[in-house]
Design a protein around this motif. Structure first.
Motif, PDB file in Angstrom:
ATOM      1  N   VAL A 133      17.948  -4.556   9.622  1.00 13.98           N
ATOM      2  CA  VAL A 133      17.146  -5.729   9.423  1.00 13.98           C
ATOM      3  C   VAL A 133      18.120  -6.973  10.274  1.00 13.98           C
ATOM      4  O   VAL A 133      19.194  -7.249   9.690  1.00 13.98           O
ATOM      5  CB  VAL A 133      16.971  -6.236   7.958  1.00 13.98           C
ATOM      6  N   SER A 134      17.626  -7.375  11.375  1.00 16.07           N
ATOM      7  CA  SER A 134      18.355  -8.410  12.119  1.00 16.07           C
ATOM      8  C   SER A 134      18.053  -9.635  11.302  1.00 16.07           C
ATOM      9  O   SER A 134      17.469  -9.864  10.389  1.00 16.07           O
ATOM     10  CB  SER A 134      18.011  -8.301  13.576  1.00 16.07           C
ATOM     11  N   GLU A 136      17.154 -12.294  12.705  1.00 18.08           N
ATOM     12  CA  GLU A 136      15.744 -12.770  13.050  1.00 18.08           C
ATOM     13  C   GLU A 136      14.526 -12.516  12.105  1.00 18.08           C
ATOM     14  O   GLU A 136      13.758 -12.901  11.477  1.00 18.08           O
ATOM     15  CB  GLU A 136      15.228 -12.524  14.380  1.00 18.08           C
ATOM     16  N   THR A 137      14.614 -10.848  11.882  1.00 19.60           N
ATOM     17  CA  THR A 137      13.586 -10.339  10.821  1.00 19.60           C
ATOM     18  C   THR A 137      13.856 -10.758   9.638  1.00 19.60           C
ATOM     19  O   THR A 137      13.077 -11.026   8.938  1.00 19.60           O
ATOM     20  CB  THR A 137      13.900  -8.709  10.903  1.00 19.60           C
ATOM     21  N   ALA A 140      12.144 -14.030   9.257  1.00 21.89           N
ATOM     22  CA  ALA A 140      10.581 -13.803   8.920  1.00 21.89           C
ATOM     23  C   ALA A 140      10.289 -13.342   7.566  1.00 21.89           C
ATOM     24  O   ALA A 140       9.376 -13.725   7.186  1.00 21.89           O
ATOM     25  CB  ALA A 140      10.258 -12.696   9.957  1.00 21.89           C
ATOM     26  N   PHE A 141      11.200 -12.465   7.085  1.00 23.45           N
ATOM     27  CA  PHE A 141      11.094 -11.835   5.589  1.00 23.45           C
ATOM     28  C   PHE A 141      11.027 -13.235   4.748  1.00 23.45           C
ATOM     29  O   PHE A 141      10.116 -13.368   3.763  1.00 23.45           O
ATOM     30  CB  PHE A 141      12.036 -10.887   5.414  1.00 23.45           C
TER      31      PHE A 141
ATOM     32  N   ILE B 115       4.282  -9.801  11.691  1.00 22.53           N
ATOM     33  CA  ILE B 115       4.963 -11.030  10.746  1.00 22.53           C
ATOM     34  C   ILE B 115       5.591 -12.062  11.875  1.00 22.53           C
ATOM     35  O   ILE B 115       6.606 -12.868  11.221  1.00 22.53           O
ATOM     36  CB  ILE B 115       5.801 -10.458   9.874  1.00 22.53           C
ATOM     37  N   ILE B 117       8.022 -11.428  14.346  1.00 25.22           N
ATOM     38  CA  ILE B 117       9.248 -11.010  15.156  1.00 25.22           C
ATOM     39  C   ILE B 117       8.988 -10.873  16.961  1.00 25.22           C
ATOM     40  O   ILE B 117       7.951 -10.341  17.160  1.00 25.22           O
ATOM     41  CB  ILE B 117       9.878  -9.669  14.750  1.00 25.22           C
ATOM     42  N   ASP B 125      14.852  -3.335  15.510  1.00 22.82           N
ATOM     43  CA  ASP B 125      14.956  -3.120  14.173  1.00 22.82           C
ATOM     44  C   ASP B 125      14.159  -1.992  13.793  1.00 22.82           C
ATOM     45  O   ASP B 125      14.565  -1.179  12.698  1.00 22.82           O
ATOM     46  CB  ASP B 125      14.527  -4.324  13.338  1.00 22.82           C
ATOM     47  N   ILE B 129      14.874   1.067  11.027  1.00 26.13           N
ATOM     48  CA  ILE B 129      13.955   0.910   9.862  1.00 26.13           C
ATOM     49  C   ILE B 129      13.106   1.965   9.604  1.00 26.13           C
ATOM     50  O   ILE B 129      12.930   2.562   8.489  1.00 26.13           O
ATOM     51  CB  ILE B 129      13.060  -0.526   9.812  1.00 26.13           C
TER      52      ILE B 129
END
Ligand SMILES: [Mn+2]
Ligand SMILES: [Mn+2]
Ligand SMILES: [Mn+2]
Ligand SMILES: [Mn+2]
Lengths: 165, 165
Positions: A133-134, A136-137, A140-141, B115, B117, B125, B129
């Motif tokens: 998970v970067s 950026e991600t 977002a999470f 979401i 990204i 990612d 993932i």
DNA sequence: TACATTTTATAGCCCGTGCTATATTATTTA
DNA sequence: TAAATAATATAGCACGGGCTATAAAATGTA
């Protein structure tokens, strides 16, 4: 389905880009073991007071010889310190990595919960997903987690804070 | 923060459970290479007509000797067939794995897009993932994709389908 | 204190997946 | 067709991270 729509089934991505992506995954797998170890070691120290090789091995589901060998590597890399027949400690560098890893781990778990995944599966999937998970991600999470927690609670809107007094 | 609330910072999970989770991740990493290879091979065949070792190596970002060696393993495992100095083909088993892998890959990418990204990061990612997403999580991802696509479009509600004719 | 149990250390093995270097075979081009 | 180029095969090496088996040290108990 028009060309610009989702799931571009044909048309391979740019070769260099794709190669870079795969390389990134391979790199993540290199740091992965270190991340899981220091996170676990920190947890063990925080809850039981010390991190012994047996416990590390047991919780990772590997033979203790495997754990010991990896701990030796982590020591070489300056993440961990340990004397013969003593428990394992984190260096400053190791503590930092542990903090970051744990934070990311928890965000991933919370995120999975937020989109309706069961507790057990959230724990399961997070253990692998977290390493890919970067930033950026991850951001977002966090947005999703906040949005979901707001939606669930009985409207703690601005009105509520005004109401007090 | 009460005990039952989010981000349980202390209190380690059950040891066996935790070990099982780590084992699951290690297993995923075993199948991971196979999944990425067959998916890529299928893509190459579909777009360029054949999957040659050079192209596979180039797109994976590895030396061709590495690709060749892995292809040999995939052949041993019955996912791929190849004769000396000829391109690589998928067996029925390989095609099946490719289809499933590709489907999962696309769902993960679409989900990340949904979401918010960026395209590049979603591609990045997703490559890692995807291998750690359970069926339960995959289903949740699909729900989010659907919800998001409905929310975005200019309300293609039931009313619209009624309007025609 | 002596003995039993637990924990740690070490050696030696396997396998997967990287790499480089060096043939060998195919293919393209002059 | 002959030579140059590209693709493939193969050998040999390194490293990480699994494993089992065995030995040594530390710890708990009788
Ligand atoms: Mn993990
Ligand atoms: Mn973790
Ligand atoms: Mn992948
Ligand atoms: Mn992974």
């Amino acid at each position: 389905m028009t060309k610009s729509e989702s799931s571009a089934s044909s048309a391979l991505p740019d070769a260099d880009q794709q190669a870079a992506n795969f390389k990134r995954v391979r790199e993540a797998h290199q740091s992965e073991v270190a991340e899981d170890y220091v996170e676990l070691i920190a947890d063990l120290i925080n809850t039981t007071g010390e991190a012994r090789a047996v416990d590390i091995a047991r919780r990772l589901g590997v033979a203790h010889a495997t754990a010991v060998k990896t701990i030796a590597r982590l020591q070489r890399e300056g993440l961990v310190s340990s004397q013969p027949y003593r428990a394992v400690f984190l260096t400053e560098k190791g503590r930092e990595l542990a903090v970051h890893s744990k934070r990311r781990h928890e965000i991933v778990v919370d995120f999975l919960r937020a989109i309706g995944i069961s507790e057990k599966t959230a724990q399961r999937d997070a253990e692998g997903i977290e390493h890919h998970v970067s930033e950026e991600t991850l951001a977002a999470f966090e947005r999703v987690i906040r949005a979901e927690s707001l939606a669930k609670k009985p409207r703690p809107t601005l009105a509520d804070s005004a109401k007090e007094k």
